[in-house]
Design a protein around this motif. Structure first.
Motif, short mmCIF file in Angstrom:
data_model
loop_
_atom_site.label_atom_id
_atom_site.label_comp_id
_atom_site.label_asym_id
_atom_site.label_seq_id
_atom_site.Cartn_x
_atom_site.Cartn_y
_atom_site.Cartn_z
N GLY A 157 57.95 51.38 -51.09
CA GLY A 157 59.17 51.53 -51.91
C GLY A 157 59.11 50.89 -53.28
N PHE A 158 57.97 50.97 -53.95
CA PHE A 158 57.84 50.35 -55.28
C PHE A 158 58.87 50.86 -56.29
N VAL A 159 59.39 49.96 -57.12
CA VAL A 159 60.11 50.34 -58.34
C VAL A 159 59.62 49.44 -59.47
N ARG A 177 62.59 40.57 -57.33
CA ARG A 177 61.40 41.06 -58.05
C ARG A 177 60.15 40.33 -57.54
N CYS A 178 59.00 40.90 -57.86
CA CYS A 178 57.73 40.32 -57.40
C CYS A 178 57.61 38.84 -57.78
N MET A 179 58.11 38.48 -58.95
CA MET A 179 57.96 37.11 -59.44
C MET A 179 58.33 36.06 -58.39
N GLU A 180 59.43 36.28 -57.66
CA GLU A 180 59.84 35.28 -56.66
C GLU A 180 59.29 35.59 -55.27
N CYS A 181 58.71 36.74 -55.10
CA CYS A 181 58.20 37.11 -53.77
C CYS A 181 57.02 36.20 -53.40
N MET A 182 56.96 35.83 -52.12
CA MET A 182 55.91 34.88 -51.75
C MET A 182 54.51 35.47 -51.84
N TYR A 183 54.41 36.78 -51.88
CA TYR A 183 53.07 37.37 -51.95
C TYR A 183 52.54 37.49 -53.38
N TYR A 184 53.39 37.24 -54.34
CA TYR A 184 52.98 37.44 -55.73
C TYR A 184 52.15 36.27 -56.22
N LEU A 185 50.96 36.55 -56.70
CA LEU A 185 50.13 35.49 -57.29
C LEU A 185 50.31 35.56 -58.80
N TRP A 224 49.04 39.72 -59.02
CA TRP A 224 48.49 40.42 -57.87
C TRP A 224 49.41 40.27 -56.67
N CYS A 225 49.53 41.34 -55.88
CA CYS A 225 50.27 41.24 -54.62
C CYS A 225 49.28 40.89 -53.53
N ASP A 226 49.47 39.71 -52.94
CA ASP A 226 48.52 39.16 -51.96
C ASP A 226 48.84 39.59 -50.53
N LEU A 227 49.82 40.45 -50.35
CA LEU A 227 50.10 40.97 -49.00
C LEU A 227 48.90 41.83 -48.60
N PRO A 228 48.19 41.45 -47.53
CA PRO A 228 46.93 42.14 -47.22
C PRO A 228 47.07 43.66 -47.13
N GLU A 229 48.21 44.13 -46.61
CA GLU A 229 48.40 45.58 -46.45
C GLU A 229 48.61 46.28 -47.79
N LEU A 230 48.96 45.55 -48.84
CA LEU A 230 49.12 46.17 -50.16
C LEU A 230 47.89 45.89 -51.01
N ALA A 231 47.69 44.60 -51.35
CA ALA A 231 46.53 44.19 -52.15
C ALA A 231 46.36 45.07 -53.38
N PRO A 269 47.44 45.27 -57.89
CA PRO A 269 48.00 44.53 -59.03
C PRO A 269 49.48 44.88 -59.17
N VAL A 270 50.29 43.89 -59.55
CA VAL A 270 51.72 44.15 -59.75
C VAL A 270 52.23 43.36 -60.96
N ASP A 271 53.31 43.85 -61.51
CA ASP A 271 53.95 43.17 -62.63
C ASP A 271 55.08 42.29 -62.08
N TRP A 331 58.37 43.98 -61.20
CA TRP A 331 58.43 45.06 -60.22
C TRP A 331 59.02 44.53 -58.91
N TRP A 332 59.17 45.46 -57.98
CA TRP A 332 59.73 45.09 -56.67
C TRP A 332 59.28 46.10 -55.64
N CYS A 333 59.16 45.66 -54.37
CA CYS A 333 58.99 46.62 -53.28
C CYS A 333 59.78 46.11 -52.08
N ARG A 334 60.02 46.98 -51.10
CA ARG A 334 60.92 46.56 -50.02
C ARG A 334 60.28 45.61 -49.02
N LEU A 335 59.02 45.23 -49.27
CA LEU A 335 58.41 44.19 -48.44
C LEU A 335 58.62 42.81 -49.04
N TRP A 336 59.44 42.77 -50.08
CA TRP A 336 59.78 41.50 -50.72
C TRP A 336 60.26 40.49 -49.69
N ARG A 337 59.71 39.31 -49.77
CA ARG A 337 60.27 38.19 -49.01
C ARG A 337 59.99 36.91 -49.74
S1 SF4 Z 1 55.27 42.41 -51.40
FE1 SF4 Z 1 56.29 43.81 -52.79
S2 SF4 Z 1 57.73 42.49 -53.89
FE2 SF4 Z 1 56.22 41.17 -52.95
S3 SF4 Z 1 54.65 40.84 -54.52
FE3 SF4 Z 1 54.00 42.53 -53.23
S4 SF4 Z 1 54.73 44.30 -54.31
FE4 SF4 Z 1 55.87 42.60 -55.11
#
Ligand code: SF4
Ligand code: SF4
Ligand code: SF4
Lengths: 320, 104
Positions: free
Chosen positions: B58-60, B70-78, B83-90, B92-94, B97-103
């Motif tokens: 669900g990227f926007v 937004r990715c900035m506060e998401c725990m997966y954002y390096l 970079w999005c460090d969520l192994p299933e995504l892996a 680059p992200v700004d 940006w945001w996706c529904r796996l945000w946590r």
């Molecule tokens: S999980 Fe989604 S919201 Fe979080 S850093 Fe990755 S892309 Fe961004």
């Protein structure tokens, strides 16, 4: 010489195994250096059958003094409050426990089962298990909330699944050498010396916690285990990163999340696939926050921490 | 992936969103179980199929919802690697940006 008796109710022997691995002081030191007379222990006791019964009767009748009664495991009350599911030396274990607690100077509950009921007392609790003086978070348990041993103390609770061996031996030594007065207990009757700080105190991943860098897999050599893997270090009272396991490590140092085993609710998880070792979230925000932090504060903190995080926080900095 | 490849991929992803890529921003996973179900879907994909990853997660390309997630506060954002460090995504992200796996 202080007479110590150790019995076991509904348990897996984990605390016995832990105790036998103690180093500071060791189980042998208890006998040789601190004058503790281990009358009987399920793995060490020599008496069997009638001889054991004789010993237990001598204690309950007051013929032989019982200075320290250590109990491991739950008090099993099934079926229907009789305790017959857990018989020992000719009668229900719960009856021995009841009689021994009346004559003991100090009673020490070792491990989660004896303290809060632990895994056996988890719903639906078919064995009708109770901890000695608690059932989960509720004070009372088998002995009732007003119980005091002859020396005037409630049950001293040393929780953990299992309890760290040195928590056990150090408390036993304190009691046996007349320093029980120095022990202060928290609201769950845990010695404050061990259970005031959090598992997180001394965790080598603290900087990753501060800068919100997450470990995403077990054993990873960077990142904090809170954000993704369900580490309960920020809300669990234990000295696991101060009094290290085997003198050198802890769960979190090895890349394994703390499961909060020293708290009354353990095991926290509903054990359905996907709920163990996963931080439970509601709309992306952790259900259990670090002690004393609320949601708004947490979001603000995260924004600030991320913005300030140094480059090294993303590197593998564990060199051992 | 070297720096240049990473930036090229980031630009490609930005372009896809700009040109109207429809992604599944809803439903936002309310619980851990729903979150895990989305991860399961992602695992079935070819790791290089970035477009499919973007659709399922669900990227926007802007902050999302009342909390301006937004990715900035998401725990997966390096932050430093963008970079999005969520192994299933892996991927680059700004930061915005945001996706529904945000946590968090
Ligand atoms: S999980 Fe989604 S919201 Fe979080 S850093 Fe990755 S892309 Fe961004
Ligand atoms: S790994 Fe656990 S104990 Fe260590 S800093 Fe993170 S949350 Fe705290
Ligand atoms: S790290 Fe946590 S789960 Fe492990 S022994 Fe310590 S308190 Fe228990």
């Amino acid at each position: 010489m202080a007479n110590l008796l150790w019995l076991q109710g509904g348990a897996c022997s984990g605390n016995t195994m832990s105790f036998l691995n103690a180093e500071e002081p060791s189980a042998c030191d208890l006998v040789t250096d601190f004058g503790i007379n281990v009358l009987w222990h399920p793995s060490l006791g020599l008496e069997l059958g009638d001889n054991l019964k004789k010993l237990l009767n001598a204690l309950t009748s007051g013929q032989m003094p019982l200075d320290i009664f250590v109990f491991e495991g739950t008090v099993v009350n099934a079926p229907n409050g009789t305790g017959e599911w857990n018989r020992f030396a000719g009668r229900a274990m719960r009856d021995w426990v009841s009689d021994l607690c009346k004559v003991a100077n100090f009673v020490v509950a070792v491990g989660d089962c004896a303290t809060w009921g632990g895994i056996p007392a988890t719903a639906p609790n078919p064995s009708e298990s109770q901890g000695l003086q608690f059932l989960k978070r509720d004070q009372g348990g088998f002995l009732g909330k007003d119980y005091k041993s002859k020396a005037g103390l409630p049950v001293i609770n040393i929780p953990g699944c299992p309890a760290h061996p040195d928590w056990i031996t150090q408390i036993v030594v304190a009691v046996a050498t007349g320093r029980a007065g120095d022990l202060t207990l928290d609201e769950f009757q845990r010695p404050k010396t061990f259970f005031t700080s959090f598992t997180q105190t001394g965790c080598t991943r603290n900087m990753h916690f501060a800068y919100k860098v997450s470990a995403t897999e077990f054993g990873q050599r960077k990142g904090c285990l809170f954000y993704d893997l369900g580490c309960r270090g920020p809300m669990t009272h234990s000295p696991c990163n101060r009094v290290l396991w085997n003198r050198q490590s802890s769960k979190t140092r090895a890349g394994m999340p703390c499961m909060g085993c020293t708290e009354p609710e353990f095991p926290f998880f509903d054990l359905a696939p996907g709920t163990v070792f996963k931080t439970q979230t509601v709309m992306g925000v952790p259900k259990d926050m670090p002690s004393g932090v609320d949601k708004t504060g947490y979001i603000k903190l995260t924004a600030a921490a991320k913005a300030a995080s140094p480059r090294w926080a993303e590197e593998d900095i564990f060199v051992v | 992936m070297n720096n240049e490849q990473q930036h090229a991929l980031l630009r490609k992803m930005a372009q896809l969103m700009k040109s109207g890529l429809e992604t599944q921003t809803e439903p936002f996973p309310e619980t851990e179980k729903e979150f895990a179900a989305i991860l399961d879907e992602l695992r079935k994909l070819d790791a290089n199929d970035v477009e499919a990853k973007m659709v399922i997660s669900g990227f926007v390309d802007h902050p999302y919802g009342p909390d301006r997630q937004r990715c900035m506060e998401c725990m997966y954002y390096l932050v430093h690697r963008e970079w999005c460090d969520l192994p299933e995504l892996a991927v680059p992200v700004d930061a915005d940006w945001w996706c529904r796996l945000w946590r968090i």
